[in-house]
Scaffold this motif. Structure first.
Motif, PDB file in Angstrom:
ATOM      1  N   GLY A 179       0.778  -1.232   0.000  1.00 35.16           N
ATOM      2  CA  GLY A 179       0.000   0.000   0.000  1.00 35.16           C
ATOM      3  C   GLY A 179       0.811   1.284   0.000  1.00 35.16           C
ATOM      4  O   GLY A 179       0.276   2.358   0.194  1.00 35.16           O
ATOM      5  N   PHE A 221       1.207 -11.372  -6.214  1.00 36.96           N
ATOM      6  CA  PHE A 221       0.438 -11.778  -5.031  1.00 36.96           C
ATOM      7  C   PHE A 221      -0.898 -11.057  -4.921  1.00 36.96           C
ATOM      8  O   PHE A 221      -1.942 -11.658  -4.839  1.00 36.96           O
ATOM      9  CB  PHE A 221       1.268 -11.549  -3.771  1.00 36.96           C
ATOM     10  N   ARG A 222      -0.869  -9.741  -4.949  1.00 42.83           N
ATOM     11  CA  ARG A 222      -2.104  -8.983  -4.730  1.00 42.83           C
ATOM     12  C   ARG A 222      -3.060  -9.179  -5.900  1.00 42.83           C
ATOM     13  O   ARG A 222      -2.666  -9.112  -7.061  1.00 42.83           O
ATOM     14  CB  ARG A 222      -1.785  -7.494  -4.575  1.00 42.83           C
ATOM     15  N   ALA A 223      -4.310  -9.391  -5.551  1.00 42.65           N
ATOM     16  CA  ALA A 223      -5.309  -9.577  -6.583  1.00 42.65           C
ATOM     17  C   ALA A 223      -5.346  -8.341  -7.474  1.00 42.65           C
ATOM     18  O   ALA A 223      -5.325  -7.217  -6.998  1.00 42.65           O
ATOM     19  CB  ALA A 223      -6.675  -9.816  -5.934  1.00 42.65           C
ATOM     20  N   ALA A 224      -5.378  -8.567  -8.781  1.00 44.05           N
ATOM     21  CA  ALA A 224      -5.545  -7.500  -9.767  1.00 44.05           C
ATOM     22  C   ALA A 224      -4.376  -6.518  -9.875  1.00 44.05           C
ATOM     23  O   ALA A 224      -4.469  -5.520 -10.554  1.00 44.05           O
ATOM     24  CB  ALA A 224      -6.843  -6.728  -9.541  1.00 44.05           C
ATOM     25  N   GLU A 278      -3.364  -6.488 -13.508  1.00 37.65           N
ATOM     26  CA  GLU A 278      -4.283  -5.701 -14.331  1.00 37.65           C
ATOM     27  C   GLU A 278      -3.999  -4.209 -14.169  1.00 37.65           C
ATOM     28  O   GLU A 278      -3.968  -3.459 -15.142  1.00 37.65           O
ATOM     29  CB  GLU A 278      -5.745  -5.971 -13.939  1.00 37.65           C
ATOM     30  N   GLN A 279      -3.812  -3.799 -12.909  1.00 34.61           N
ATOM     31  CA  GLN A 279      -3.564  -2.383 -12.633  1.00 34.61           C
ATOM     32  C   GLN A 279      -2.317  -1.903 -13.399  1.00 34.61           C
ATOM     33  O   GLN A 279      -2.334  -0.845 -14.021  1.00 34.61           O
ATOM     34  CB  GLN A 279      -3.359  -2.203 -11.126  1.00 34.61           C
ATOM     35  N   ILE A 291      -2.860  -1.563 -17.161  1.00 31.21           N
ATOM     36  CA  ILE A 291      -3.536  -0.314 -17.512  1.00 31.21           C
ATOM     37  C   ILE A 291      -2.520   0.830 -17.559  1.00 31.21           C
ATOM     38  O   ILE A 291      -2.513   1.643 -18.485  1.00 31.21           O
ATOM     39  CB  ILE A 291      -4.665  -0.012 -16.504  1.00 31.21           C
ATOM     40  N   TRP A 292      -1.639   0.858 -16.565  1.00 31.87           N
ATOM     41  CA  TRP A 292      -0.586   1.880 -16.566  1.00 31.87           C
ATOM     42  C   TRP A 292       0.306   1.739 -17.801  1.00 31.87           C
ATOM     43  O   TRP A 292       0.728   2.723 -18.385  1.00 31.87           O
ATOM     44  CB  TRP A 292       0.285   1.762 -15.306  1.00 31.87           C
ATOM     45  N   ARG A 305      -1.473   3.212 -20.729  1.00 38.92           N
ATOM     46  CA  ARG A 305      -1.527   4.668 -20.637  1.00 38.92           C
ATOM     47  C   ARG A 305      -0.202   5.308 -21.046  1.00 38.92           C
ATOM     48  O   ARG A 305      -0.182   6.403 -21.590  1.00 38.92           O
ATOM     49  CB  ARG A 305      -1.809   5.097 -19.196  1.00 38.92           C
ATOM     50  N   GLY A 338       4.071  -5.936  -2.333  1.00 34.06           N
ATOM     51  CA  GLY A 338       4.339  -5.247  -1.080  1.00 34.06           C
ATOM     52  C   GLY A 338       4.638  -6.248   0.015  1.00 34.06           C
ATOM     53  O   GLY A 338       4.085  -7.335   0.037  1.00 34.06           O
ATOM     54  N   LYS A 354       2.256  10.145  -1.925  1.00 37.23           N
ATOM     55  CA  LYS A 354       1.090  10.643  -1.190  1.00 37.23           C
ATOM     56  C   LYS A 354       1.415  11.887  -0.367  1.00 37.23           C
ATOM     57  O   LYS A 354       0.826  12.116   0.680  1.00 37.23           O
ATOM     58  CB  LYS A 354       0.527   9.547  -0.282  1.00 37.23           C
ATOM     59  N   GLY A 403       0.544  13.897  -6.258  1.00 40.12           N
ATOM     60  CA  GLY A 403      -0.809  13.900  -6.795  1.00 40.12           C
ATOM     61  C   GLY A 403      -1.109  12.569  -7.433  1.00 40.12           C
ATOM     62  O   GLY A 403      -0.277  11.663  -7.444  1.00 40.12           O
ATOM     63  N   GLU A 404      -2.321  12.448  -7.972  1.00 37.60           N
ATOM     64  CA  GLU A 404      -2.706  11.165  -8.527  1.00 37.60           C
ATOM     65  C   GLU A 404      -2.523  11.092 -10.031  1.00 37.60           C
ATOM     66  O   GLU A 404      -2.701  10.063 -10.639  1.00 37.60           O
ATOM     67  CB  GLU A 404      -4.168  10.864  -8.161  1.00 37.60           C
TER      68      GLU A 404
END
Lengths: 519, 308
Positions: free
Chosen positions: B115, B144-147, B150-151, B154-155, B158, B197, B259, B286-287
């Motif tokens: 995270g 390990f982390r779900a999706a 996929e995330q 997408i990056w 982009r 993570g 963050k 920023g995001e």
């Protein structure tokens, strides 16, 4: 997560208890150190200041300096103040018309989605409820996909994704689907933001209006620093919280965030996330955490865990055998299995009084649960006859076993030595010798006399116990060199484990009447 | 404040505005009231503790501000300037950009606790390096982390970077190996390797990370050329433990703080700089895909002290 704070406070208070008389200056010095320890544990400054002031006030009130055991008195006051600050243990409230909507809020990366899935699994399995989960995160790439994947993993339904809907619409659709589908609980996983901005709060507030959730849970990272107070306060002011879920409590953060957030919002910490696995979501027990922070161990959790995982019949048999002094390697094997089932060595050690320090030493030396596995492998490589009668094991047999288990004869010797000390100790206990440090634990755990329906150990008893056990537990049988830990196999015996099998016995529920209520 | 990058400055100061507001407010409060004395220094120290600088560093900086200035009338602006200068003294040596060296592909391994923003940072880094004209490839090492895969895909779309991925639950080290081999064949300039993570006290997971590094070295002994530890600005004193553990396991070469546009102060960077002297390469403010800025000690210090 509270270990380091526990080490610090334990040390400070230890110095205090060792002294006979205390001057006001002694107390002041100790409190300054307490303040420092709390700040280093990321407890918010204001909360720390208030905490120390409260302790000081109480300490003066009861006239610590004149009391017979001034050090103990201060420890007790710090303990009570910690319990006060952490508040009461309150679970998730589901007392509302179905489907009960529960909304999860929090910053990005705090673990909302994972926690939602864990909670879904928990409600489904423990409370046998029908749960529907819905992701309202329309911003982060693949967030909805993540919840769907987790839902499949844990066997909890998720709301089908409809592209282009706004969070509030999705929330309404989820509630609707919950009603139509006969669900008991609808979990709403909202979008996090990097920051506490107005847009996020407005969105959360809108979702709250649309769904009218019965519980609004703030999911917050246990590693959060001083900002934890802003975070909790803003969410509480803007959205209105009913509780807090603390994630990453299995990290080595010092848990200051828990104290801070509870203190500024007055909202209870309802659950803590304790691992990456989907069932790693536990109830939060403030008094137990306070005990753990003060290095008093968490006997109650240990006993509960033992009760839940130990095969009662096997345990009775083992206990009986122990009393007769006929504890063989097969029994040891059973014990090792049980230890593993209870969270392994580190899990157990953390709950024992005064062992927090040993635990970190364990971690440093990398003495993890592989050791348990290796020891089991050694026993598995023996013949039944050898297990019953370890005296048979001479050099050639040891070489065979070493080859079979992928270990060395040296490791086998260590295991045998540990078994021997354990067996001797048990024999001694069984024959009614009550002296020595173990007797105290044994009594408390109901091993000795199963003490006439006794209540849970009080903090005072715990403190007493903690006093008996510190300093690497030098008197413990099974710790071969006494000097603090290095020789590993002995630990299995030293960790107070031998006392455990008795726990699972049928007498346990009567012995600990308070346990059931604490849920 | 420099004129050539107003947007970045704007972003940082708005990101840090809470920090500045609280510290600045505290300073104004205490200084307009009375002369510089021990009580004031203590309050200054408390303001710094609230910003996560940690008790030691906060004490040291507060003492430095007080040094030789006791019992003097002092204007709030002056205290802020001194404070900023003291913070900058600590931060200046660590403000170093991440420079892409001669190695091709230049392997950047990204690590951190769960995270903290690793995947997003990789997306931003990809955009940045693409913008600089590098051919970028991303290895989706968070199996390990779900999706997570996929995330990252997408990056990748982009930012126009190919993503090497395998099945969820696959071995991250072998994926890194495969990605690096592929990157070599295709003449890729920069390979960004994502990792799952992990909390720094989980020995097994840290061992897995060690293995990833080891396997990468099988293809290229000089790789990874940069190991970026991603820290979340909200993190408290635990960040010191994170730096320590990831330094030992993965040989971290630099930090990125994400963050920072939250209410979080990010003051822990000062504590880390004081203790480890590790370069701070980027901050995420920023995001948006371009919300990744190089770390500037002076700006950061001035923002923390509440100077406009």
């Amino acid at each position: 997560m509270f270990e380091s704070l526990s080490d610090k406070l334990g040390g400070i208070l230890d110095r205090l208890t060792r002294r006979g008389a205390l001057s006001a200056a002694d107390v002041d010095t100790a409190l300054r150190e307490v303040r420092r320890a709390l700040l280093e544990a990321d407890v918010a400054l204001d909360v720390t200041t208030a905490f120390v002031a409260k302790v000081r006030e109480r300490a003066v009130g009861v006239d610590v300096i004149k009391s017979v055991t001034p050090g103990q008195m201060v420890v007790k006051i710090v303990h009570d103040t910690l319990v006060d600050t952490l508040g009461e243990g309150i679970g998730i409230d589901l007392n509302a018309p179905t489907p009960v909507p529960i909304m999860m809020v929090g910053l990005q990366g705090s673990g909302k989605t994972t926690t939602t899935a864990k909670l879904g699994k928990r409600l489904t399995e423990r409370n046998t409820l029908k749960v529907l989960m819905a992701s309202l995160d329309v911003r982060r790439p693949a967030a909805m996909e993540q919840l769907a994947v987790l839902g499949r993993q844990v066997g909890v339904d998720t709301l089908p994704v409809v592209e282009g809907q706004q969070p509030a619409q999705i929330a309404q659709r989820a509630i609707q689907a919950g009603k139509l589908g006969g669900y008991d609980v609808v979990l709403l996983d909202t979008a996090g933001r990097i920051t506490l901005d107005d847009a996020m709060m407005a969105e959360a507030a809108e979702v709250k209006r649309a769904a009218d959730p019965h519980e609004v849970l703030l999911v917050a990272d246990a590693l959060t620093g001083q900002d934890a107070v802003n975070l909790a306060r803003s969410f509480d002011e803007r959205v209105g919280l009913t509780g807090i879920v603390l994630t990453r409590a299995d990290g080595d953060g010092r848990g200051g965030a828990a104290l801070s957030m509870r203190a500024v919002t007055g909202k209870p910490i309802k659950l803590i996330g304790t691992g990456e696995q989907m069932d790693a979501l536990d109830d939060f027990h403030p008094s137990r955490i306070a005990d753990r922070i003060l290095g008093m161990g968490d006997i109650v959790s240990l006993v509960e865990k033992a009760a839940a995982t130990i095969d009662a019949e096997k345990a009775m048999r083992a206990a009986e055998k122990m009393r007769r002094g006929a504890f063989d390697l097969a029994d040891l094997r059973d014990q090792l299995t049980q230890m593993q089932a209870m969270g392994g060595m580190s899990g157990l050690m953390g709950m024992l009084p005064g062992v927090a320090k040993m635990k970190s030493q364990l971690a440093e030396r990398n003495l993890d649960d592989k050791v348990l596995k290796r020891q089991m492998a050694i026993i598995d490589s023996m013949t039944p006859k050898e297990r019953r009668n370890p005296d048979l094991l001479k050099a050639s047999r040891k070489r065979r076993i070493a080859a079979g288990s992928g270990t060395s004869p040296e490791e086998i010797n260590k295991l045998l030595k540990m078994h021997r000390t354990m067996a001797d100790m048990m024999k001694a206990m069984g024959s009614g010798k009550r002296g020595g440090p173990m007797a105290g634990i044994a009594n408390m755990l109901g091993m000795g006399g199963m003490g006439g329906g006794g209540a849970m150990p009080s903090p005072e008893q715990m403190a007493e116990l903690a006093k008996k056990m510190p300093g690497g537990m030098p008197n413990m049988p099974g710790l071969p060199s006494g000097g603090g830990l290095p020789k590993l196999p002995g630990l299995g015996g030293g960790g107070g484990l031998p006392g455990l099998p008795g726990l699972g016995g049928p007498k346990l529920p009567h012995g600990f009447p308070g346990l059931g209520k604490k849920k | 404040m420099s004129e050539n990058k107003p947007s970045w400055w704007q972003r940082l100061s708005s990101g840090l505005k809470r920090t500045s507001a609280s510290i600045g407010g505290a300073i104004a409060d205490l200084v307009t009231k009375r002369k510089l004395d021990a009580g004031m220094i203590e309050e200054l120290e408390e303001a710094l503790i609230r910003a996560d600088l940690g008790i030691d560093v906060a004490g040291r900086i507060a003492a430095a501000v007080g040094h030789g200035r006791y019992d003097k009338q002092i204007a709030p602006e002056e205290v802020k300037a001194i404070l900023a200068a003291e913070v900058e003294k600590v931060l200046a040596p660590v403000a170093q950009p991440l420079t892409i060296g001669a190695a091709r592909p230049f392997v950047v391994l990204v690590v951190g606790v769960n995270g903290s923003g690793k995947t997003t940072t990789i997306g931003k880094l990809s955009a940045k390096f693409r913008g600089e004209g590098h051919a970028v490839m991303i290895a989706a090492g968070d199996t390990f982390r779900a999706a997570a895969i996929e995330q990252l895909k997408i990056w990748g779309q982009r930012t126009g970077a190919p993503v090497v991925a395998s099945e969820p639950g696959a071995d991250a080290a072998s994926l890194a190996f495969e990605a690096l081999t592929k990157a070599r064949e295709q003449g890729i300039g920069v390979l960004l390797v994502d990792t799952a993570g992990r909390l720094q006290n989980k020995t097994a997971l840290m061992g897995e990370l060690e293995k990833i590094v080891r396997v990468i070295k099988k293809v290229d002994v000089t790789a990874p050329h940069a190991v970026l530890l991603v820290l979340d600005a909200t993190v408290g004193q635990n960040a010191l433990g994170q730096v320590d553990a990831f330094l030992k396991t993965a040989g971290v070469t630099g930090l990125a703080m994400t963050k920072l546009d939250g209410t979080a102060r990010g003051g822990i960077l000062v504590a880390i700089a004081a203790k480890y002297q590790l370069p701070v390469h980027f901050i995420g403010v920023g995001e948006g895909v371009d919300d990744l800025a190089p770390f500037e000690a002076r700006d950061f210090a001035r923002a923390i002290a509440g100077l406009e």
